[in-house]
Design a protein around this motif. Structure first.
Motif, PDB file in Angstrom:
ATOM      1  N   ASP A 189      -8.460-130.370  -3.086  1.00  0.00           N
ATOM      2  CA  ASP A 189      -7.917-131.709  -2.825  1.00  0.00           C
ATOM      3  C   ASP A 189      -6.897-132.151  -3.882  1.00  0.00           C
ATOM      4  O   ASP A 189      -6.625-133.345  -4.008  1.00  0.00           O
ATOM      5  N   ASP A 190      -6.335-131.198  -4.625  1.00  0.00           N
ATOM      6  CA  ASP A 190      -5.258-131.568  -5.553  1.00  0.00           C
ATOM      7  C   ASP A 190      -3.977-131.735  -4.739  1.00  0.00           C
ATOM      8  O   ASP A 190      -3.349-130.758  -4.336  1.00  0.00           O
ATOM      9  N   MET A 191      -3.591-132.980  -4.524  1.00  0.00           N
ATOM     10  CA  MET A 191      -2.456-133.245  -3.638  1.00  0.00           C
ATOM     11  C   MET A 191      -1.145-132.691  -4.186  1.00  0.00           C
ATOM     12  O   MET A 191      -0.199-132.443  -3.445  1.00  0.00           O
TER      13      MET A 191
END
Length: 209
Positions: A189-191
């Motif tokens: 979920d590291d954008m």
């Protein structure tokens, strides 16, 4: 992946997956790459501290502008420079040259004596800045190797060297922290992983004469 594809793949990770660890083989690639980095005169005024103790990584967060990458990364690589590079250090390098290459003393002596005089007479701050420059060479090399090996990384200057030195007891080793490189694997979920790279065009940055 080819080199350009690998370099496009890499980015400065903002969030690591704390449950995914580098294998011993991957870590060895990084440590060997560090040791093979080109340095001025070949003197290697650098050492690499590899932190994998989770309690220590948590302590380092406060000395890293509260950047949690140092806590969640698989390992934290701390690039350090020697506090003192003077004649004895230079002499030990040339001892190693003789050992490895069997180079005759008549060839080694002029260069050795020149470097011994240089590092014994120039100001300590100049020597330190020279050593720091070598640390940046090592960082660049490690970032490229990380990209080729599909290891995620986040190069950091935003930390308090004095606190790192204290926590890691670097003074006892005669070294001081200069750059920090948490490594591991990006969180799902590291954008930032999906952001397009923003770079000047090669027409603006490459000058052909």
């Amino acid at each position: 992946m080819d080199v350009i594809k690998s370099l496009n793949w890499r980015y400065a990770v903002k969030k690591f997956n704390p449950d995914q660890k580098l294998s011993a083989a991957k870590l060895e690639v990084l440590t060997e790459a560090f040791n093979l980095t080109a340095t001025s005169y070949g003197l290697q005024p650098l050492r690499l501290v590899v932190v994998s103790d989770k309690n220590m990584q948590q302590q380092l967060v406060g000395a890293s502008m509260n950047q949690t990458q140092v806590r969640d990364a698989s390992h934290v690589l701390v690039i350090c420079v020697e506090k003192e590079v003077r004649a004895p250090y230079v002499e030990s390098y040339f001892d190693r040259v003789r050992e490895v290459r069997d180079t005759p003393e008549t060839i080694l002596k002029p260069f050795r004596e020149t470097l011994k005089k240089q590092f014994d007479t120039q100001k300590a701050e100049k020597t330190r800045q020279w050593a720091v420059n070598q640390a940046y060479l090592a960082l660049g090399n490690l970032l490229t190797v990380c990209a080729l090996e599909e290891i995620d990384a986040c190069p950091m200057e935003g930390f308090v060297p004095e606190k790192y030195d204290e926590l890691l007891k670097l003074d006892e080793m005669g070294i001081t922290s200069t750059l920090v490189l948490p490594v591991g694997y990006r969180a799902a979920d590291d954008m930032f992983a999906d952001f397009e790279k923003v770079r000047r065009s090669t027409e603006d940055t490459i000058i052909k004469l």
